[in-house]
Design a protein around this motif. Structure first.
Motif, PDB file in Angstrom:
ATOM      1  N   ILE A 241      -0.225  -6.287   5.439  1.00 54.92           N
ATOM      2  CA  ILE A 241      -0.992  -5.663   6.046  1.00 54.92           C
ATOM      3  C   ILE A 241      -1.328  -4.346   5.053  1.00 54.92           C
ATOM      4  CG2 ILE A 241      -1.545  -4.049   7.757  1.00 54.92           C
ATOM      5  CD1 ILE A 241      -0.090  -5.811   9.847  1.00 54.92           C
TER       6      ILE A 241
ATOM      7  N   ILE B 188       6.281   4.400  -1.512  1.00 53.26           N
ATOM      8  CA  ILE B 188       7.689   4.226  -1.308  1.00 53.26           C
ATOM      9  C   ILE B 188       8.065   2.992  -1.604  1.00 53.26           C
ATOM     10  CG2 ILE B 188       9.607   4.831   0.040  1.00 53.26           C
ATOM     11  CD1 ILE B 188       8.233   7.449   0.990  1.00 53.26           C
ATOM     12  N   ASN B 189       7.418   2.047  -0.688  1.00 56.37           N
ATOM     13  CA  ASN B 189       7.739   0.715  -0.821  1.00 56.37           C
ATOM     14  C   ASN B 189       7.807  -0.009  -2.056  1.00 56.37           C
ATOM     15  OD1 ASN B 189       8.373   0.847   1.889  1.00 56.37           O
ATOM     16  ND2 ASN B 189       6.318   0.075   2.551  1.00 56.37           N
TER      17      ASN B 189
ATOM     18  N   GLU C 114       7.955   1.676  -5.003  1.00 51.77           N
ATOM     19  CA  GLU C 114       9.224   2.372  -5.643  1.00 51.77           C
ATOM     20  C   GLU C 114      10.304   1.804  -5.440  1.00 51.77           C
ATOM     21  OE1 GLU C 114       8.902   4.835  -8.370  1.00 51.77           O
ATOM     22  OE2 GLU C 114       6.792   3.943  -8.307  1.00 51.77           O
ATOM     23  N   MET C 115      10.805   1.319  -4.389  1.00 58.20           N
ATOM     24  CA  MET C 115      11.926   0.676  -3.964  1.00 58.20           C
ATOM     25  C   MET C 115      12.024  -0.693  -4.491  1.00 58.20           C
ATOM     26  SD  MET C 115      12.693   1.824  -0.133  1.00 58.20           S
ATOM     27  CE  MET C 115      14.297   1.330   0.211  1.00 58.20           C
TER      28      MET C 115
ATOM     29  N   PRO D 227      -4.602  -1.933   3.517  1.00 61.13           N
ATOM     30  CA  PRO D 227      -6.207  -1.342   3.684  1.00 61.13           C
ATOM     31  C   PRO D 227      -7.213  -2.138   2.767  1.00 61.13           C
ATOM     32  CG  PRO D 227      -5.071   0.226   2.522  1.00 61.13           C
ATOM     33  CD  PRO D 227      -3.791  -0.738   3.129  1.00 61.13           C
TER      34      PRO D 227
ATOM     35  N   ASP E 297       0.968  -1.265  -0.002  1.00 56.64           N
ATOM     36  CA  ASP E 297      -0.107   0.130  -0.081  1.00 56.64           C
ATOM     37  C   ASP E 297       0.774   1.187   0.053  1.00 56.64           C
ATOM     38  OD1 ASP E 297       0.962  -0.969   2.508  1.00 56.64           O
ATOM     39  OD2 ASP E 297      -0.477   0.542   3.442  1.00 56.64           O
ATOM     40  N   GLU E 298       2.312   0.942   0.394  1.00 59.89           N
ATOM     41  CA  GLU E 298       2.954   2.391   0.375  1.00 59.89           C
ATOM     42  C   GLU E 298       3.764   2.535  -0.804  1.00 59.89           C
ATOM     43  OE1 GLU E 298       3.706   4.963   2.419  1.00 59.89           O
ATOM     44  OE2 GLU E 298       2.102   4.253   3.735  1.00 59.89           O
TER      45      GLU E 298
END
Lengths: 110, 578
Positions: B74, B31-32, B34-35, B76, B28-29
């Motif tokens: 985890i 940044i994660n 993209e990494m 949403p 969901d993030e």
């Protein structure tokens, strides 16, 4: 914001950058985007409203991102609060929240 | 497992269009994600999802090309854990491997338990670690998929041959002292069934036979495979009720038969196998045993016993001794005269060259034993050429000594007919001995024509153009249609010996003989009757209009020196009538 600024802040820049294939510009871009991160506010507001589920979700997300970027001074208190929230612990979160807020101020000033 | 190893390379199915494998990254993030993108983009094609529902949506969309899912637990809307449960329960998606990404140690165990392949911790490990774990998971998974798709015979769901053999070997390793049987089951006249009822029906029969075999053998701890076409193999503990196995396998497909037709099975058993011999050879033994009851209505089960073992060893010795036999000229050519019987006095017109093997330790070996054997393994071609050469040299010698020399017929095996050098070989032998194409008659067996008639007919036509006379041998044993016979380029029909014997046996009927002679007459080719033993037979054949006769009545096959007496006689006869 330079890698040295981040090092001075206490971030483990080398590890974080290695996760980005040692691409400095890309790493700094991602780190910069954390400045706009709204989840810090969500975390604070949810705890204030007593919604520990939402608070955990926000804390957990922050923990993942901060850990991946090795923003250690922010990661450490967020990690701590995440573990407390995971158990929906009924406790006083204000000390941890102010620690996080202080480190966030420091980070935003970089 | 050799077969599987070579197939592991074929991963085409798993590639997306640009040749890279496709991964789904769910987090969901931003940044994660993209990494992960920066780590994976050089090696993989990527799609992304930000929650569990998107994961399922993307997985369904590209299920055929998706190599792996990297799943954050985890998220949403729908958590990764929930998504993983749905993936596992959906048969179309459950074979996509999932690597879980999590910071939560407890969830790792849970996710592995519900079927995740591996997990990657957060904060992420170094990129090379991530890449290695993903690559490893994909390889393991694809290997497993390929193995499970190739170890089975698609039609019956039984093991295929390669896996059957390796599982049998594995079984032996774990059960060294257990007495085992190797069993082969064939369906009698399966190709007729195919022609009569069609492939779909027969596929069904094969499935049911396989199921029936497995129901008995599997229960006893044995394994079953379909080797090819209608041949099944079973490797099982010694002492099963073989009749029961056959009954189960046969009954299973007669149940629904209302028209009363039923295919019938034969079984070959190599009991209590010798585990020091190769697994494939054990089933060769069982196959040999099954062949002894081929087509028998009274005996369904053949057992590999000492008689078969002796026969096999005898055959092996013959094959092993072949080269020396050629070198030492142990093969010798005998000649059997053919007489024209329609004239007042039977007249010698030609001879047939027949091979004999004077084996130094086994004595005289019958061609009835070694010819089928050499036909099977291809040595017959070498033997044929040898015999042709010997025969041609003999004709040359006779030509130099006698005024009159008959043409001699030589046997051309089916396998020779496929040799593109056949014509050159024959012409070469003739040239070497200063003979012409009229000195050799070629006998080609009828069954050669029916196997692949177009090519054979072309070859025969070509030989005839060169001046060879071609006799169709063993006529009546193959399945030539009348229509085909009328188109065949032949110069004589040679009636099979069994035919003659049958016709003249007690209660036999000569009607078929008459019909065939009529056919030959219609085609304007002479008939040659083989195996004629008595004057009575000879007279009957003469009356039916048969032209030439060969057999013990006139002479058995004799060595060249003995045959010369027929040549001398013929010369005397010719002089007397001058």
């Amino acid at each position: 914001m330079t890698p040295d600024d981040l090092r001075a802040f206490g971030a483990d820049v080398d590890t974080g950058m290695a996760r980005c294939m040692d691409n400095e510009a890309f790493y700094l871009k991602l780190v910069n985007s954390v400045k706009q991160e709204k989840k810090f506010d969500v975390l604070e507001e949810s705890i204030a409203a007593g919604d520990l589920d939402a608070a955990f979700e926000a804390a957990h997300s922050l923990k993942g991102v901060l850990g991946n970027l090795s923003l250690t001074p922010l990661y450490e208190p967020v990690n701590e609060i995440t573990e407390l929230l995971r158990g929906r612990t009924d406790t006083d979160y204000s000390v941890l929240l102010s620690q996080i807020a202080a480190k966030r101020e420091e980070f935003l000033a970089l | 497992m050799k077969g599987a190893q070579s197939m592991l390379k074929s991963h085409e199915k798993f590639h997306s269009e640009n040749g890279k494998r496709l991964l789904l990254v769910a987090d969901d993030e931003l940044i994660n994600r993209e990494m992960m993108r920066v780590v994976l983009q050089d090696d993989y094609e990527l799609v992304f999802a930000t929650n569990g529902e998107e994961v399922l949506q993307e997985a369904r969309k590209c299920k055929d090309v998706l190599s792996l899912i990297l799943l954050d637990l985890i998220m949403p809307v729908m958590s990764g854990l929930e998504a993983l449960q749905v993936l596992q329960s959906d048969s179309e998606l459950s074979n996509i491997p999932v690597i879980v990404i999590t910071a939560n140690q407890n969830a790792e165990v849970e996710s592995l338990q519900i079927g995740a392949y591996d997990f990657i911790t957060k904060p992420y490990p170094q990129p090379d670690v991530i890449l290695a774990r993903i690559q490893r998971a994909i390889e393991l998974h694809e290997d497993r998929l390929i193995i499970s798709s190739t170890e089975r015979d698609e039609l019956t769901g039984l093991y295929n041959r390669e896996y059957f053999y390796s599982y049998a070997e594995q079984f032996d390793q774990h059960h060294k002292d257990m007495a085992m049987d190797a069993i082969v089951v064939d369906i009698n006249r399966f190709h007729f069934m195919n022609e009569r009822f069609g492939a779909k029906y027969c596929d069904d029969v094969l499935r049911r036979v396989g199921k029936g075999l497995l129901s008995v053998v599997g229960k006893a701890g044995g394994i079953v495979c379909r080797r090819e076409a209608d041949t099944f193999m079973a490797y099982c503990p010694h002492g099963l009720d073989y009749e029961e196995i056959l009954d189960k396998a046969s009954v299973s497909f007669t149940e629904e038969e209302s028209n009363g037709t039923r295919a019938w099975l034969r079984m070959g058993i190599y009991e209590n196998v010798d585990k020091t011999i190769e697994i494939e050879r054990r089933f060769d033994h069982a196959q040999m045993a099954a062949d002894t009851v081929r087509g028998s209505f009274t005996k369904r089960i053949g057992v590999y016993d000492s008689a078969l073992r002796d026969k096999e060893m005898y055959s092996e010795q013959l094959v092993a001794d072949f080269d020396i036999a050629i070198k030492e000229q142990q093969f010798c050519v005998y000649y059997q005269p053919k007489f024209e019987i329609q004239s007042a006095v039977p007249t010698l017109v030609s001879a047939e060259a027949l091979v004999r093997w004077q084996h130094p330790s086994l004595g005289l070996v019958s061609p009835g034993v070694f010819v089928p054997l050499f036909e099977e393994n291809g040595l017959i071609q070498q033997l044929d050429v040898y015999v042709w050469g010997q025969t041609a040299a003999q004709i040359r010698a006779w030509k130099d000594r006698f005024d009159y020399v008959t043409p001699v017929s030589i046997n051309v095996s089916r396998i020779d007919m496929y040799d593109p050098h056949l014509t050159d070989i024959l012409l070469g032998i003739l040239a070497q001995n200063g003979l012409s194409t009229s000195d050799l008659l070629l006998e080609i067996t009828e069954s050669a024509y029916t196997r692949d008639s177009k090519q054979i007919i072309d070859t025969v036509s070509n030989l005839r153009k060169l001046g060879f006379k071609v006799e169709m041998d063993d006529f009546g044993t193959g399945y030539s249609s009348l229509n085909m016979i009328s188109e065949l380029p032949i110069d004589a029909l040679k009636l099979d010996m069994q035919f003659i014997r049958g016709a003249f046996a007690t209660g036999g009927d000569t009607k078929m003989l008459e019909i065939i002679i009529d056919i030959a007459d219609y085609l304007s080719v002479p008939t040659v009757a083989e195996g004629v033993e008595t004057e009575e037979q000879m007279e009957a054949l003469r009356k039916m209009g048969c032209d030439l006769v060969q057999g013990y009545y006139f002479s058995r096959p004799v060595p060249a020196t003995e045959f010369e007496r027929f040549l001398e006689e013929r010369n005397k006869q010719a002089k007397a009538t001058e």
